[in-house]
Design a protein around this motif. Structure first.
Motif, mmCIF file in Angstrom:
data_model
loop_
_atom_site.group_PDB
_atom_site.id
_atom_site.type_symbol
_atom_site.label_atom_id
_atom_site.label_comp_id
_atom_site.label_asym_id
_atom_site.label_seq_id
_atom_site.Cartn_x
_atom_site.Cartn_y
_atom_site.Cartn_z
ATOM 1 N N THR A 230 59.734 127.697 37.902
ATOM 2 C CA THR A 230 58.677 127.912 38.739
ATOM 3 C C THR A 230 58.925 129.485 38.656
ATOM 4 O O THR A 230 58.771 130.393 38.905
ATOM 5 C CB THR A 230 58.140 127.066 39.504
ATOM 6 O OG1 THR A 230 56.728 126.536 40.495
ATOM 7 C CG2 THR A 230 59.169 128.023 41.028
ATOM 8 N N MET A 231 56.982 129.418 38.601
ATOM 9 C CA MET A 231 56.190 130.924 38.905
ATOM 10 C C MET A 231 55.199 131.317 39.733
ATOM 11 O O MET A 231 54.403 129.543 40.105
ATOM 12 C CB MET A 231 55.711 131.708 37.371
ATOM 13 C CG MET A 231 55.966 131.315 36.220
ATOM 14 S SD MET A 231 55.470 131.862 34.850
ATOM 15 C CE MET A 231 54.819 130.322 33.917
ATOM 16 N N ARG A 232 54.628 131.798 40.185
ATOM 17 C CA ARG A 232 53.563 131.867 41.298
ATOM 18 C C ARG A 232 53.389 133.525 41.065
ATOM 19 O O ARG A 232 53.806 134.177 41.745
ATOM 20 C CB ARG A 232 54.122 131.268 42.506
ATOM 21 C CG ARG A 232 53.583 131.465 44.114
ATOM 22 C CD ARG A 232 52.166 130.234 43.224
ATOM 23 N NE ARG A 232 52.323 128.961 43.493
ATOM 24 C CZ ARG A 232 52.648 128.193 44.210
ATOM 25 N NH1 ARG A 232 52.247 128.585 46.314
ATOM 26 N NH2 ARG A 232 53.525 126.892 44.531
ATOM 27 N N ASP A 233 52.012 133.898 40.913
ATOM 28 C CA ASP A 233 51.311 135.412 41.000
ATOM 29 C C ASP A 233 51.239 135.686 42.418
ATOM 30 O O ASP A 233 51.121 134.526 43.324
ATOM 31 C CB ASP A 233 50.216 135.297 40.501
ATOM 32 C CG ASP A 233 49.209 133.992 40.831
ATOM 33 O OD1 ASP A 233 49.187 132.760 41.539
ATOM 34 O OD2 ASP A 233 47.597 134.216 40.952
ATOM 35 N N ALA A 234 51.711 137.141 43.316
ATOM 36 C CA ALA A 234 51.791 136.825 44.681
ATOM 37 C C ALA A 234 50.588 137.576 45.067
ATOM 38 O O ALA A 234 50.512 138.603 45.603
ATOM 39 C CB ALA A 234 52.979 137.538 44.552
#
Lengths: 350, 350
Positions: A230-234
């Motif tokens: 998964t990825m998530r912009d911080a």
């Protein structure tokens, strides 16, 4: 001013201060139509300005949607403005979900008295960012509120995209042993907005990392498949908020090393001076990826090839939960819990 | 309050006034996640609260999209509130374009100090309206701005639907000889909001016509096909704004008779008292349809069967343009030009 019509004899066009937004710009009549047609839709060529709804045609594949309102203060800051931010933020939410961004809607809430020149700059910035992200702005809305009922301009963008790969990224795919990668230097957006808002003079001033992520996200998803967990912009809450959300979703612990968190010397100095934890400061172009350990090198290569601002870094790994959901090694021997961001450190950052 | 964690020793959860929105509710940390999870997503069961983007699955057919921000003041008025209005308004924009509404996104801008009880009422109203319209709220966003930077709450909804029939409604389909039908009594929404805002006591008070239109719109589109030229809900700028837009799109003239414009006696009285032209006052559930003349009776039957508030009426027809784009016969002999709404009569009506 519009041409004279026969009806203007009974109801003359009022004299409107041509340099500012007035309440008339929100009333559904001629003045509003002119504003939308001449200053907004003219620059956003895909908006169908006179229709109630826009057609997207047929779309093949699984559709993703996301929405975001932007209230950043100040409206302009080093590295961006509310317009480019409103495009990048929504494009990035789609990209982080593994979808290719295609369409945006754009809804403006304008405060009476907003200088039209400022609106023009923001619309230009939106148009440029959308072109750069290869997304079409297909529908819009404009409201005006009296002076004091808003703060300059608020922008909502809603994005529609198509999932490009069969794998759906999700925190629940995360496994113990996976590695945590940050795509580049952290904390720059929050510091840039804070410095601009409070008129704190740093030399050089912090510059926002606001940038579109769909190209790097797409390459990661295509190359790694399900090994990109998964990825998530911080964004709000920074890297710490992302790690806490993943810990909550999985029941596992996220363990990172402070020395591996990428940061410019300038950002580090500003955070120290202001007493901010850089892991809790917002980013707008920096993201966290969770990757299967044997694909970490490949992920790092892709990230480095796309990096514009500084090298990515493996900052830690996923481990079995003992007590704390997020652990940080600060180089003092042993791990410490990393707090979840709780309260208002930096309001109106996006 | 959340449970105590080991990290709370170094960073105690701040005491937040539990009855009001605070800046912490917008900061991306634990307080925001709790607000969204417990007070918003819990009532809107289709929101995927922890994801950057929601999946809509695959959609068969031509997709329509529309966006609208709602800034109405006051937040509650006879016949509705900002929550139900934000659902109906966007659902209706899709319905008027001939699309079946399926999904909404929901983005909130909250002012610090907004009572949580008021937020709860608005979210309940959104949930009820969405269920009534058979649309799912699939994605959301929440921002908080400091006291004074907004006025209570602003709501953006963006709607996605599917075109159900091959015919695309458009002003350009309008032909000379077509008839103009209004679906029910006009001016009620604008008068209801105005009376509530200015605390003008009318007996009975005007009640907004806010209501979803997708069922009647769908039946009209299916039955009449291309003989339903186009429809438009008469929101900001009222019926007059719709007629002027169609006149501009077609180069034809819209000619109506004042005596045929449906209106309650109460609304007529209030408009006379306040010096408002009811044709320029906003509606939120009343629309104008342009129909081929030989299908007018059928359209009227469908409208009457769906009407909840009062009978529809053929108010006029489309004619070749002589001079004025919109003409009105006021029963004084001959036609007069009907002005296009130009300036701010009633700000913050939706």
């Amino acid at each position: 001013m519009s041409q004279t019509t026969s009806s203007s004899m009974t109801c003359p066009t009022p004299t409107i201060n041509s340099g500012e937004i007035s309440l008339s710009h929100g009333e559904g009549g001629r003045v509003m139509r002119q504003l939308i047609r001449d200053r907004i839709a003219a620059k956003l060529s895909d908006v169908q300005s006179s229709s109630d709804a826009a057609s997207l045609g047929t779309l093949t594949g699984e559709i993703a949607i996301t929405t975001d309102s932007f209230v950043v203060s100040p409206l302009f800051f080093p590295g961006g403005d509310i317009g480019s931010l409103a495009v990048h933020g929504t494009v990035n939410d789609l990209a982080m979900a593994g979808a290719k961004p295609l369409f945006l809607t754009l809804s403006l809430i304008l405060e009476e008295g907003l200088p039209l020149g400022m609106l023009d700059r923001i619309i230009d910035s939106i148009a440029n960012a959308a072109a750069n992200c290869d997304v079409k702005i297909v529908a819009g809305d404009t409201k005006v509120v009296p002076k004091g009922a808003a703060d300059g301009i608020f922008i909502n963008t809603t994005g529609v995209g198509i999932h490009e790969t069969p794998h759906r990224m999700s925190g629940t795919s995360i496994r113990s042993g996976d590695v945590l990668i940050v795509s580049g230097p952290v904390a720059q957006h929050g510091l840039a907005v804070l410095a601009a808002r409070e008129s704190i003079a740093f030399d050089p001033p912090p510059v926002s990392d606001s940038a579109p992520l769909q190209r790097v996200a797409s390459e990661l998803a295509h190359c790694l498949g399900p090994d990109l967990r998964t990825m998530r912009d911080a964004t709000r809450g920074g890297v710490a908020a992302v790690l806490h959300e993943w810990a909550e979703e999985t029941g596992l612990a996220m363990r990172i090393e402070q020395s591996r968190v990428p940061m410019t010397a300038e950002s580090e100095g500003v955070c120290e001076l202001l007493g901010l934890d850089p892991l809790m400061v917002a980013n707008e172009g920096t993201f966290v990826a969770c990757v299967a350990t044997d694909r970490a090198a490949e992920a790092m290569e892709i990230l480095a090839a796309h990096s514009l601002r500084g090298a990515p870094s493996v900052i830690g790994e996923v481990v079995q939960r003992q007590m704390s959901p997020v652990l940080i090694s600060r180089g003092l021997g042993g791990d410490q819990p990393l707090d979840e961001p709780i309260h208002a450190m930096l309001p109106r950052i996006c």
